[in-house]
Design a protein around this motif. Structure first.
Motif, PDB file in Angstrom:
ATOM      1  N   THR A 196      -0.232  -5.187  15.379  1.00 39.00           N
ATOM      2  CA  THR A 196      -1.566  -5.591  16.206  1.00 39.00           C
ATOM      3  C   THR A 196      -2.749  -4.785  15.042  1.00 39.00           C
ATOM      4  O   THR A 196      -4.117  -5.356  15.048  1.00 39.00           O
ATOM      5  N   ALA A 197      -2.444  -3.639  14.800  1.00 40.26           N
ATOM      6  CA  ALA A 197      -3.493  -2.808  14.379  1.00 40.26           C
ATOM      7  C   ALA A 197      -3.824  -3.291  12.787  1.00 40.26           C
ATOM      8  O   ALA A 197      -5.064  -3.270  12.614  1.00 40.26           O
ATOM      9  N   LEU A 198      -2.822  -3.630  12.289  1.00 43.20           N
ATOM     10  CA  LEU A 198      -3.303  -4.020  10.718  1.00 43.20           C
ATOM     11  C   LEU A 198      -3.993  -5.450  10.836  1.00 43.20           C
ATOM     12  O   LEU A 198      -4.818  -5.632   9.956  1.00 43.20           O
ATOM     13  N   THR A 199      -3.721  -6.338  11.693  1.00 41.58           N
ATOM     14  CA  THR A 199      -4.189  -7.685  11.739  1.00 41.58           C
ATOM     15  C   THR A 199      -5.389  -7.633  12.784  1.00 41.58           C
ATOM     16  O   THR A 199      -6.251  -8.624  12.439  1.00 41.58           O
ATOM     17  N   ALA A 258      -6.383  -0.997  20.298  1.00 43.61           N
ATOM     18  CA  ALA A 258      -7.519  -0.216  21.133  1.00 43.61           C
ATOM     19  C   ALA A 258      -8.138   0.982  20.214  1.00 43.61           C
ATOM     20  O   ALA A 258      -9.422   1.067  20.105  1.00 43.61           O
ATOM     21  N   ASP A 259      -7.375   1.686  19.736  1.00 44.24           N
ATOM     22  CA  ASP A 259      -7.742   3.169  18.933  1.00 44.24           C
ATOM     23  C   ASP A 259      -8.496   2.504  17.669  1.00 44.24           C
ATOM     24  O   ASP A 259      -9.397   3.135  17.225  1.00 44.24           O
ATOM     25  N   ARG A 260      -7.798   1.713  16.920  1.00 47.47           N
ATOM     26  CA  ARG A 260      -8.410   1.281  15.720  1.00 47.47           C
ATOM     27  C   ARG A 260      -9.748   0.465  16.173  1.00 47.47           C
ATOM     28  O   ARG A 260     -10.751   0.989  15.213  1.00 47.47           O
ATOM     29  N   VAL A 296      -0.497   0.809   7.555  1.00 48.29           N
ATOM     30  CA  VAL A 296      -1.124   1.649   8.691  1.00 48.29           C
ATOM     31  C   VAL A 296      -1.693   2.923   8.554  1.00 48.29           C
ATOM     32  O   VAL A 296      -2.688   3.314   9.156  1.00 48.29           O
ATOM     33  N   ALA A 297      -0.900   3.706   7.825  1.00 55.31           N
ATOM     34  CA  ALA A 297      -1.453   5.078   7.476  1.00 55.31           C
ATOM     35  C   ALA A 297      -2.523   5.000   6.837  1.00 55.31           C
ATOM     36  O   ALA A 297      -3.463   5.896   6.943  1.00 55.31           O
ATOM     37  N   ALA A 298      -2.755   4.041   5.819  1.00 55.80           N
ATOM     38  CA  ALA A 298      -3.990   3.636   5.122  1.00 55.80           C
ATOM     39  C   ALA A 298      -5.152   3.475   5.838  1.00 55.80           C
ATOM     40  O   ALA A 298      -6.293   3.551   5.533  1.00 55.80           O
ATOM     41  N   LEU A 299      -4.975   2.729   7.051  1.00 58.75           N
ATOM     42  CA  LEU A 299      -6.021   2.361   7.717  1.00 58.75           C
ATOM     43  C   LEU A 299      -6.669   3.535   8.589  1.00 58.75           C
ATOM     44  O   LEU A 299      -7.897   3.439   8.919  1.00 58.75           O
TER      45      LEU A 299
END
Length: 318
Positions: A196-199, A258-260, A296-299
């Motif tokens: 969900t964070a990536l997309t 939510a954090d992203r 996701v680490a790169a985000l």
């Protein structure tokens, strides 16, 4: 409303996020004097209002924003985000002595490792949080749950934790096989959160066929690592996760999403990162999890690592 209740032993709650506020409010509502430990310089919180759809209640808490100002407590609840290791340690240095029960209400599987060396293993009670809490303001939290909201292990610190957490009214389940229970939860979190964070999409993203294929492959890898760690995960454990995600309410998201959106750090290291670390320890190949972890680490451009080269596959202490 504010009501009079019997006064019980003091409790320190480290981390005034959604889970920390919920636990602090429910413990204070039962008569525990609660000290809420938050970031230095943050506006103080002197009361917390919680609502569960049936009842709304406001309870008083004490705020502390300076670790140097506290003494050891008999009972400490750690509810910080996984990336807040340095701040958590600063509090534990002052709050914990050899008799303190440390209840670690965090995601992942490395509960005891995160609070060492400030608390011995026999003082630490890992807790799996299954209720949903959403902080709507610094002092306002909504609580939703379906079934037992907390899971503890069937050992000495787990039984001590249950005696405390039973008073929250959130429902506590004691598991004789905490390792399996923790990996069952990690199977969901290690997939739902990073995808969900990536997309930047909510859980409906798992209805996309390509995402579903990727997720199934990741789940198979997580289950293999969990079994190597001693978790008793049957073959159907993998097949059950995606239907469970499908059954979540419309519009449901994840904490990492939510954090992203809010520009905060991401909890990838304690979730998918833990899977990859344990896989390496067992010489298991987890190519899908490794690739998604790298993305996701790169985000996580909000972390200090954005300006400092790092290895996302080593334990991060942020």
């Amino acid at each position: 409303m504010r009501g009079s209740t019997p006064r019980l032993d003091p409790v320190a709650v480290v981390g005034p996020g959604s889970v920390g506020l919920a636990l602090a409010a429910r413990l204070a509502g039962q008569g525990h004097p609660v000290t809420l430990c938050g970031r230095p310089g943050s506006p103080p919180v002197s009361s917390v209002t919680w609502s569960d759809g049936r009842e709304t209640r406001t309870v008083d808490v004490e705020w502390c924003g300076d670790p140097a100002a506290v003494r050891p407590f008999a009972q400490v609840v750690v509810a910080t985000k996984l990336y807040q290791g340095e701040a958590t340690r600063a509090w534990l240095e002052r709050l914990v002595d050899r008799d303190t029960l440390v209840v670690v209400a965090q995601n992942g599987i490395e509960h005891r490792e995160r609070v060492a060396p400030h608390a011995a293993a026999g003082q630490v009670a890992p807790v799996l949080v299954h209720f949903n809490a959403e902080r709507r303001d610094r002092d306002l939290v909504d609580i939703r749950q379906d079934g037992p909201g907390l899971v503890v292990g069937d050992d000495a610190p787990g039984r001590r934790a249950r005696a405390l957490l039973d008073r929250t009214g959130l429902g506590v389940h004691t598991s004789a096989d905490f390792t399996t229970a923790a990996w069952e939860k990690l199977m969901v979190n290690a997939i739902a959160n990073p995808v969900t964070a990536l997309t930047c999409r909510r859980l409906e993203v798992f209805g996309d066929p390509s995402v579903r294929v990727l997720s199934a492959a990741m789940l198979a890898e997580v289950a293999e690592v969990g079994r190597a760690e001693g978790a008793r995960l049957p073959a159907e454990a993998v097949d059950d996760v995606l239907p469970w995600i499908d059954a979540r309410p419309a519009g449901a998201g994840s904490s990492m999403l939510a954090d992203r959106v809010a520009g905060r750090h991401l909890e990838y290291d304690g979730l998918l990162g833990a899977v990859v670390r344990r896989a390496r320890a067992h010489s298991l190949a987890v190519p899908m999890c490794t690739a998604v972890l790298a993305l996701v680490a790169a985000l996580d451009t909000t972390s200090f690592a954005a300006a400092t080269p790092h290895d996302p596959f080593k334990r991060q202490e942020q």
